[in-house]
Design a protein around this motif. Sequence first.
Motif, mmCIF file in Angstrom:
data_model
loop_
_atom_site.group_PDB
_atom_site.id
_atom_site.type_symbol
_atom_site.label_atom_id
_atom_site.label_comp_id
_atom_site.label_asym_id
_atom_site.label_seq_id
_atom_site.Cartn_x
_atom_site.Cartn_y
_atom_site.Cartn_z
ATOM 1 N N ASP A 8 -6.735 -5.285 -1.091
ATOM 2 C CA ASP A 8 -5.666 -5.039 -2.059
ATOM 3 C C ASP A 8 -4.456 -5.881 -1.631
ATOM 4 O O ASP A 8 -3.930 -5.705 -0.540
ATOM 5 C CB ASP A 8 -5.310 -3.559 -2.053
ATOM 6 N N MET A 9 -4.045 -6.814 -2.490
ATOM 7 C CA MET A 9 -2.931 -7.700 -2.134
ATOM 8 C C MET A 9 -1.599 -7.243 -2.694
ATOM 9 O O MET A 9 -0.645 -8.007 -2.758
ATOM 10 C CB MET A 9 -3.224 -9.128 -2.595
ATOM 11 N N ALA A 10 -1.499 -5.987 -3.119
ATOM 12 C CA ALA A 10 -0.220 -5.464 -3.588
ATOM 13 C C ALA A 10 0.762 -5.426 -2.433
ATOM 14 O O ALA A 10 0.373 -5.296 -1.269
ATOM 15 C CB ALA A 10 -0.400 -4.061 -4.160
ATOM 16 N N PRO A 11 2.077 -5.560 -2.711
ATOM 17 C CA PRO A 11 3.073 -5.555 -1.647
ATOM 18 C C PRO A 11 3.030 -4.291 -0.816
ATOM 19 O O PRO A 11 2.933 -3.189 -1.340
ATOM 20 C CB PRO A 11 4.407 -5.666 -2.401
ATOM 21 N N THR A 12 3.057 -4.448 0.510
ATOM 22 C CA THR A 12 3.167 -3.317 1.417
ATOM 23 C C THR A 12 4.351 -3.567 2.320
ATOM 24 O O THR A 12 4.592 -4.694 2.747
ATOM 25 C CB THR A 12 1.913 -3.153 2.281
ATOM 26 N N LEU A 13 5.087 -2.534 2.601
ATOM 27 C CA LEU A 13 6.306 -2.674 3.399
ATOM 28 C C LEU A 13 6.282 -1.713 4.570
ATOM 29 O O LEU A 13 5.771 -0.602 4.471
ATOM 30 C CB LEU A 13 7.549 -2.382 2.545
ATOM 31 N N ALA A 14 6.866 -2.138 5.680
ATOM 32 C CA ALA A 14 7.026 -1.249 6.814
ATOM 33 C C ALA A 14 8.112 -0.244 6.487
ATOM 34 O O ALA A 14 8.959 -0.471 5.626
ATOM 35 C CB ALA A 14 7.404 -2.060 8.061
ATOM 36 N N PRO A 15 8.119 0.924 7.153
ATOM 37 C CA PRO A 15 9.173 1.896 6.902
ATOM 38 C C PRO A 15 10.545 1.277 7.131
ATOM 39 O O PRO A 15 10.728 0.458 8.010
ATOM 40 C CB PRO A 15 8.893 2.996 7.936
ATOM 41 N N VAL A 29 7.898 -11.161 -6.579
ATOM 42 C CA VAL A 29 9.069 -10.576 -7.249
ATOM 43 C C VAL A 29 9.181 -9.097 -6.926
ATOM 44 O O VAL A 29 10.257 -8.595 -6.586
ATOM 45 C CB VAL A 29 8.984 -10.796 -8.774
ATOM 46 N N ARG A 30 8.059 -8.392 -6.989
ATOM 47 C CA ARG A 30 8.096 -6.964 -6.700
ATOM 48 C C ARG A 30 8.383 -6.707 -5.226
ATOM 49 O O ARG A 30 9.158 -5.824 -4.870
ATOM 50 C CB ARG A 30 6.773 -6.315 -7.097
ATOM 51 N N ALA A 31 7.755 -7.501 -4.346
ATOM 52 C CA ALA A 31 7.979 -7.318 -2.903
ATOM 53 C C ALA A 31 9.438 -7.556 -2.544
ATOM 54 O O ALA A 31 10.016 -6.837 -1.740
ATOM 55 C CB ALA A 31 7.082 -8.268 -2.117
ATOM 56 N N ARG A 32 10.051 -8.574 -3.171
ATOM 57 C CA ARG A 32 11.457 -8.862 -2.886
ATOM 58 C C ARG A 32 12.353 -7.728 -3.339
ATOM 59 O O ARG A 32 13.274 -7.325 -2.618
ATOM 60 C CB ARG A 32 11.870 -10.158 -3.577
ATOM 61 N N SER A 33 12.084 -7.180 -4.515
ATOM 62 C CA SER A 33 12.928 -6.088 -5.015
ATOM 63 C C SER A 33 12.770 -4.847 -4.145
ATOM 64 O O SER A 33 13.749 -4.145 -3.869
ATOM 65 C CB SER A 33 12.580 -5.776 -6.473
#
Length: 460
Positions: free
Chosen positions: A438-445, A224-228
Motif C-alpha cells: 500500500d503506497m498511501a502516505p504514512t506518517l510517524a507520530p 499532495v496529500r502527504a504534504r498536507s
Amino acid sequence: MTTPAAGTGTPDSATMRRVAIASGVGTTIEFYDFLIYGTAAALVFPTVFFPVLGATAGTVASFATFAVAFIARPLGAIFFGHFGDRLGRKRTLVATLVLMGVSTMLIGLLPGSATIGVAAPIALVVLRFAQGFAVGGEWTGAVLLTAEYAPPGKRGFYAVFPQLGAPIALVLANATFLATGLVLGDTDQAFLDYGWRIPFLVSAVLVGVGLYVRLNIEETPAFVRARSQREASAQLGTAPLVSAIRSQARTILLGGGTGIALFAFFYIGTAYLTSYGASASGVGLSRQTVLAMGIASGIAFGTMTVVSGRLSDRIGRRRLVIASCAAAAVWALVLFPLLGVGTGWAFGIGLVVTLAIVGVQHGPMGAMFPELFETRHRYSGAGAAYNLAAILGGTVPPMIAAPLAVTFGPMAVGIMLAALALVSVVCARMLPETHLTDMAPTLAPAPAAARPAVGSGGVA
C-alpha cells in the motif's frame, strides 16, 4: 488497499497516459545524455582529451571521468531528494532535466587538449560531475511519478515507462554515433575533430521536448496529500534523508546491494564492452559494427524490461530480481570466453544477452524501489538506495575492468562481475516482496511538542 493516489481515486486513462509519457520522455533524454558520454569515453575521449597518456592509460583516464558521475549521483540524490520530498516531484524533475541538458551541450562545445591544454580534461570532469548530479535526482522522481499515480495492480506496468528511458537512450546514443560516422565516411579525423560532438548538441532539441511534456503534468496526489498531512502534524523539522536513514537504513543498504548487479552489468556492457569490441587489444571490430551491436543490445534490453515489468505485477518484483542476478552470475563466467572467439557474431551475442539479463532486473525495480519506502521520505530513501547501487556497481567495475583484463586476462572481469551478482542475490533475498504494498502516505507520530496535552483544552 488504497490506491497509490492516496485515497483520491484511480486516475483516468488520459492522466496516466500523460504521466507515462512525461516520465518516459524525461528519462530517455537524461539517459541519452548520460550514455553518449559513455560511448564517447570508449571511442573518442582518450584521443581528444588524454592523448599524451597513450592508449591504455588514456582509456583508463577516460573511464575515470566517466566514473566521476557516479560520485556526483548520491550528492544529486540527496539534494534533489530533499526538494522532491519537500516541494514536489514535478518541479524537481524539471530542474534535473535542465541541468542535464545544459551540461551535455557544453560537453559538445568543449575544445580538446590540443586547443586549451589541461583545462580541457578539467572542464570535462566538471561537466561530467554536473551530469551525474542531475541523474542522481532524475530516476527516482520519474519512477515515483508513475508509481504514485498508478492504480493498484498496475504499478509494475506503468513503472516500465520511465525504465524504458535507458534502453531507448542506448539505442538512440548508438544510432546517433553510427549515423554520424556513416555521414562522415571512414575519415576518423573528421569524427575526432567534430563528428562526436553532434550527438551532444542534438540533446538541445530533446530537452525542449522533455520540458514541454513535464511542465504540462500535475503533482502526484500521493505527494499532495502527504504534504498536507505533514504540515498539519508539524513534521517539517526533520530532513527527508535523515528520516529515511533513521527509520529505513537497512532497506537503503539492502536496496543498494540489490542494484549492484544492475549497474555493473549495464555499464560494463554499454561502456567497457564498447571499448573492448573496438580496440585492437580486444576484439578489434570496426566502430560501425560495435555501434550496430549496441543498437541490437538496446532493443533486447528494452524488450526484457517491458516483459519483466509487466510480469512483476503477477508474480512479484523480488522473484524476478533474484532470478536475473543469479543468471547474471552464471553468464559472467561465459561472457569473456565467448568474446574471445573474436568474431562480430560472438561479440553481438555477448552484448545482447548481457543487456537482456539486465532488462529482467531493470523492469521490476522501477516499481520495487518506490514501494520499499514511506511517502514522507520516498524520494530521498529510494534515491539513496538507487545511487548507492550506482556507486558500488557503476563506478569501480568499468574503471578497473581495462587494467584488470591487461594484468590477469579478460576472464578476471567476468569473475568480478559474477561476485557482484552474487552480492545482489543475497541482498535481494533479504528484502520483502513489495508488489502488494500500500503506497498511501504514512506518517510517524507527531513530536510531543506538536500534540496538545490531554485535558488542556485541545483534542485528546
